[in-house]
Write an enzyme that holds these catalytic residues in place. Structure first.
Site, PDB file in Angstrom:
ATOM      1  N   ASN A  14       0.869  -1.177   0.000  1.00 37.48           N
ATOM      2  CA  ASN A  14       0.000   0.000   0.000  1.00 37.48           C
ATOM      3  C   ASN A  14       0.907   1.229   0.000  1.00 37.48           C
ATOM      4  OD1 ASN A  14      -1.778   2.065   0.496  1.00 37.48           O
ATOM      5  ND2 ASN A  14      -2.330   1.405   2.573  1.00 37.48           N
ATOM      6  N   TRP A  15       0.969   1.883  -1.145  1.00 38.15           N
ATOM      7  CA  TRP A  15       1.886   3.025  -1.266  1.00 38.15           C
ATOM      8  C   TRP A  15       1.347   4.275  -0.575  1.00 38.15           C
ATOM      9  CZ3 TRP A  15       3.811   3.016  -7.108  1.00 38.15           C
ATOM     10  CH2 TRP A  15       4.474   1.797  -7.357  1.00 38.15           C
ATOM     11  N   HIS A  73      -9.473   1.090   5.276  1.00 35.72           N
ATOM     12  CA  HIS A  73      -8.158   1.300   5.888  1.00 35.72           C
ATOM     13  C   HIS A  73      -8.326   2.227   7.089  1.00 35.72           C
ATOM     14  CE1 HIS A  73      -4.041   2.520   6.578  1.00 35.72           C
ATOM     15  NE2 HIS A  73      -3.684   1.436   5.915  1.00 35.72           N
ATOM     16  N   GLU A 128      -6.717   4.639   8.092  1.00 33.60           N
ATOM     17  CA  GLU A 128      -6.567   6.081   7.799  1.00 33.60           C
ATOM     18  C   GLU A 128      -7.859   6.645   7.206  1.00 33.60           C
ATOM     19  OE1 GLU A 128      -2.895   5.573   5.644  1.00 33.60           O
ATOM     20  OE2 GLU A 128      -1.983   4.959   7.549  1.00 33.60           O
ATOM     21  N   GLU A 178      -4.951  -4.762  10.862  1.00 37.04           N
ATOM     22  CA  GLU A 178      -3.945  -3.715  11.011  1.00 37.04           C
ATOM     23  C   GLU A 178      -4.246  -2.922  12.279  1.00 37.04           C
ATOM     24  OE1 GLU A 178      -2.055  -2.595   6.979  1.00 37.04           O
ATOM     25  OE2 GLU A 178      -3.867  -1.414   7.184  1.00 37.04           O
ATOM     26  N   GLY A 202       2.675   2.650  10.706  1.00 40.76           N
ATOM     27  CA  GLY A 202       3.582   3.767  10.467  1.00 40.76           C
ATOM     28  C   GLY A 202       4.283   4.258  11.721  1.00 40.76           C
ATOM     29  N   SER A 248       3.786  -1.815  10.382  1.00 40.13           N
ATOM     30  CA  SER A 248       5.237  -1.815  10.611  1.00 40.13           C
ATOM     31  C   SER A 248       5.900  -3.164  10.318  1.00 40.13           C
ATOM     32  CB  SER A 248       5.555  -1.337  12.036  1.00 40.13           C
ATOM     33  OG  SER A 248       5.106  -0.008  12.213  1.00 40.13           O
TER      34      SER A 248
HETATM   35  P1  13P Z   1       3.194   0.566   7.661  1.00 41.56           P
HETATM   36  O1  13P Z   1       3.731  -0.734   7.090  1.00 41.56           O
HETATM   37  O2  13P Z   1       3.904   1.766   7.119  1.00 41.56           O
HETATM   38  O3  13P Z   1       3.129   0.533   9.149  1.00 41.56           O
HETATM   39  O4  13P Z   1       1.690   0.704   7.133  1.00 41.56           O
HETATM   40  C1  13P Z   1       0.820  -0.360   7.258  1.00 41.56           C
HETATM   41  C2  13P Z   1      -0.398  -0.049   6.494  1.00 41.56           C
HETATM   42  O5  13P Z   1      -1.162   0.820   6.853  1.00 41.56           O
HETATM   43  C3  13P Z   1      -0.645  -0.782   5.249  1.00 41.56           C
HETATM   44  O6  13P Z   1      -1.931  -0.560   4.791  1.00 41.56           O
END
Ligand code: 13P
Length: 268
Positions: free
Chosen positions: A9-10, A96, A98, A168, A174, A217
């Site tokens: 996931n960019w 997601h 976010e 997640e 992140g 992460s």
């Molecule tokens: P990170 O791998 O940067 O923690 O992000 C995970 C993520 O949100 C993938 O959708």
């Protein structure tokens, strides 16, 4: 046996130049794994065309980071699942964290998006997970179960299983703070047994077949331990998917943890 899945996931990262450079380095690293696992990258929308062309016939799939619940109409800023399908996407992330936390998508919104993605034959990747406050209040199971139940209510259990569930934990995204293998194992088992307890005759088979991947992460250093857990079928990778060496190493860890590092895998 459940086929492993690895998705990058960019998020909102990249440029024409950076994407090109990343893909040129990444594709040779993923090539050897393309038959043994499902691989995909999810660039930001403006780059779907570019990345689709770069992927060509490598067998690595294109994905998007979200889709509207609606087919078309006055929904400024949204993109429909049909449009994503037309652009060559095979996967679409829905829910997601976010999107849930920054843009207020509720369990019901996410379920409607899941339905829209499924209805055009794409594979929805349903993201679920608890916040730190919810974990500390011992709410993890309930929060995740509610997120999944909303999708079951919307599309039914067998349709849920046509997608992929990505666990997640919000506090691990992140932040560099990965959930421990024990924490991941508990939630993945919990999800599988929640689905298996559903009041439908086929729920056990559906639960056995459901692919549940982990994100938060994931790095080359921790990937093997996470992917080696019985109920973990792959990963959803954010930051590390922007680095070809790391994403390649994570794919290697998934292959190894799934017992797929065969001669065929190594030479293909
Ligand atoms: P990170 O791998 O940067 O923690 O992000 C995970 C993520 O949100 C993938 O959708």
């Amino acid at each position: 046996m459940r086929k492993p899945v690895l998705i990058g996931n960019w998020k909102m990262n990249g440029s024409l130049q950076a994407n090109q450079a990343l893909m040129v380095r990444l594709l040779p690293r993923l090539r050897m794994f393309r038959k043994s696992m499902d691989l995909a990258v999810c660039p930001p929308l403006p780059y779907l065309f570019q990345v689709r062309d770069l992927l060509g016939y490598t067998g690595i799939a294109l994905g998007a980071q979200n889709a509207s619940a609606f087919v078309s109409g006055a929904y400024t800023g949204e993109v429909s699942a049909t449009m994503l399908q037309e652009m060559g996407c095979r996967y679409v992330l829905v829910g997601h964290s976010e999107r849930r936390t920054l843009y207020g998508e509720t369990n019901q919104d996410v379920a409607a998006r899941f339905r829209a993605v499924m209805s055009v034959g794409l594979t929805p990747v349903l993201c679920v997970g608890e916040s730190l406050e919810e974990r500390e209040a011992d709410q993890t199971s309930t929060v995740v179960a509610n997120q999944i139940q909303a999708v079951i209510d919307e599309v039914g259990l067998s349709s849920l299983a046509k997608g992929v569930v990505a666990y997640e934990p919000v506090w691990a995204i992140g932040t560099g703070r990965t959930a421990t293998p024990e924490q991941v194992s508990m939630v993945h088992q919990d999800i599988r047994s929640f689905v298996g307890r559903n009041a439908s005759e086929a729920s056990q088979d559906i639960s056995d077949a459901l692919r549940i991947i982990y994100g938060g992460s994931v790095k080359p250093e921790n990937a093997f331990d996470l992917f080696g857990l019985a109920d973990v079928d792959g990963g959803l990778i954010g930051g590390a998917s922007l680095h070809s060496e790391d994403f390649g190493a994570i794919a290697g860890a998934l292959a190894e943890a799934s017992g797929l590092l065969t001669d065929e895998c190594e030479t293909n």
